[in-house]
Design an enzyme around this catalytic site. Structure first.
Site, PDB file in Angstrom:
ATOM      1  N   HIS A  35     -32.320  77.780 -50.335  1.00  0.00           N
ATOM      2  CA  HIS A  35     -33.290  77.042 -49.533  1.00  0.00           C
ATOM      3  C   HIS A  35     -33.594  77.909 -48.323  1.00  0.00           C
ATOM      4  O   HIS A  35     -32.685  78.497 -47.727  1.00  0.00           O
ATOM      5  CB  HIS A  35     -32.724  75.694 -49.074  1.00  0.00           C
ATOM      6  CG  HIS A  35     -33.506  75.080 -47.943  1.00  0.00           C
ATOM      7  ND1 HIS A  35     -34.727  74.461 -48.129  1.00  0.00           N
ATOM      8  CD2 HIS A  35     -33.253  75.027 -46.605  1.00  0.00           C
ATOM      9  CE1 HIS A  35     -35.176  74.033 -46.971  1.00  0.00           C
ATOM     10  NE2 HIS A  35     -34.312  74.357 -46.015  1.00  0.00           N
ATOM     11  N   CYS A 105     -39.610  74.957 -51.158  1.00  0.00           N
ATOM     12  CA  CYS A 105     -39.411  75.424 -49.788  1.00  0.00           C
ATOM     13  C   CYS A 105     -39.587  76.932 -49.668  1.00  0.00           C
ATOM     14  O   CYS A 105     -40.098  77.432 -48.654  1.00  0.00           O
ATOM     15  CB  CYS A 105     -38.019  75.019 -49.296  1.00  0.00           C
ATOM     16  SG  CYS A 105     -36.659  75.692 -50.294  1.00  0.00           S
TER      17      CYS A 105
END
Length: 359
Positions: A35, A105
């Site tokens: 992430h 993301c």
């Protein structure tokens, strides 16, 4: 003209699990489930399943990153950047556009990094979905992965006055005390006739009545078994099971294969009840949990159910972490058994959910 430094912050959502288990499962080494967020103007910006969001750096439930990469500097004023975010939140990075494999993301971080600096984030991060999907096991997981959304923030407040805000500011996790927002669609994991979902995890529950006739000899054992059947068959009871009930389950698993099937079905329902976990924590449960193995699919369903809650997962790690490490071997040995693979994938999904959320 003033300049602002720009960094990409990189988090491993697997907390090291990908590094240790990726090669046996995928046949290639993957060092993390990444992430990313862009840190600029004193804020951390990221895209999740809810929206484009920002917080103080390190203010999500993920805490501080595993690493930071300097992308350079930008001369773009924050006001223009925020206007760009508004446009993205209404076009290419709306909540409905989120896809863990295609628009996540990291795709957002890549686009924002290039907008601000002309530089991209590391390619091994944006290439991760393709690396996973290039493997047979990755293809098996694809239906599940395409329905998962990840939002690492916690409590929020609106920044702008829209009825549906274009992006939002996250309060620091330490102040809000909120938990993970990871969500999973109800039919996301590999199709199976009997699984249900509890708190975004998969559980397997028997659909037929429990046939316990002949399982026990002796009035005391019969009474304890009747208690257990009542206990797992209703939502709430006015009494609690005891260590004697747990000991009976462990001893009955030493019986014939047909009898073990019924006992495992009782255990499948037993381990998803909060009160049961409290009893297991207070007594010596190894005789019960130690009999979970990779050769018995009903046993594996118990493992899946146990790992469907954070407390159950922690308990199993304390007793049987070595069995989790054998899951990739079980996958290879039973590669032609569809039911076994369905259950095994569900176990690994539950493990991954709680590995992220409790560590």
């Amino acid at each position: 003209m003033p300049v602002s430094p720009v960094e990409v912050w990189i988090y491993d959502l697997s907390k090291g699990l990908a590094r240790s288990m990726s090669f046996p499962l995928l046949g290639k080494q993957i060092d993390g489930i990444w992430h990313t967020a862009i840190v600029v103007y004193g804020n951390e910006y990221f895209f999740g399943g809810d929206s484009i969001e920002c917080c103080t750096p390190g203010g999500t439930m993920l805490g501080m990153p595993n690493s930071k990469v300097n992308l350079g500097t930008t001369e773009i004023p924050s006001e223009i950047f925020h206007e760009h975010l508004r446009e993205l939140s209404q076009t290419t990075f709306r909540p409905c556009d989120y896809n863990l494999l295609k628009r996540n993301c990291n795709n957002f971080s890549s686009e924002i990094a290039q907008f601000l600096t002309g530089n991209d984030i590391p390619s091994h991060i944006t290439n991760l979905p393709d690396d996973v999907l290039s493997t047979p096991f990755g293809q098996m997981l694809r239906p599940m992965l395409e329905s998962v959304t990840v939002s690492p923030g916690s409590g929020s407040q609106r920044v702008f006055g829209e009825s549906q805000p274009s992006y939002r500011v996250m309060q620091p996790a330490s102040l809000s005390g909120a938990a993970s927002n990871t969500s999973v669609a109800a039919d996301s994991v590999v199709q199976q006739k009997t699984p249900t979902e509890t708190n975004n995890c998969v559980t397997f529950l028997p659909t037929q009545p429990l046939e316990t006739e002949g399982l026990c000899e002796g009035e005391l054992q019969k009474k304890l078994l009747a208690d257990l059947v009542e206990y797992v068959s209703v939502e709430k009871v006015s009494w609690s099971v005891s260590p004697a009930h747990v000991k009976l389950l462990g001893s009955l698993l030493l019986n014939t294969e047909k009898q073990r099937l019924v006992v495992w079905q009782i255990v499948q329902k037993f381990v998803i009840k909060t009160e049961s976990l409290a009893i297991l924590q207070r007594c010596d449960n190894s005789a019960l949990l130690d009999q979970i193995n990779l050769e018995d699919v009903e046993s594996l369903k118990c493992l899946c159910n146990l790992c469907s809650t954070p407390s159950g997962y922690k308990m199993f790690l304390a007793k049987q972490r070595q069995l989790l490490e054998k899951l990739p071997t079980g996958l290879q040995q039973h590669s032609d058994d569809e039911e076994f693979l369905n259950v095994l994938v569900s176990v690994m999904y539950n493990v991954s959910v709680h590995h992220v959320s409790i560590l």
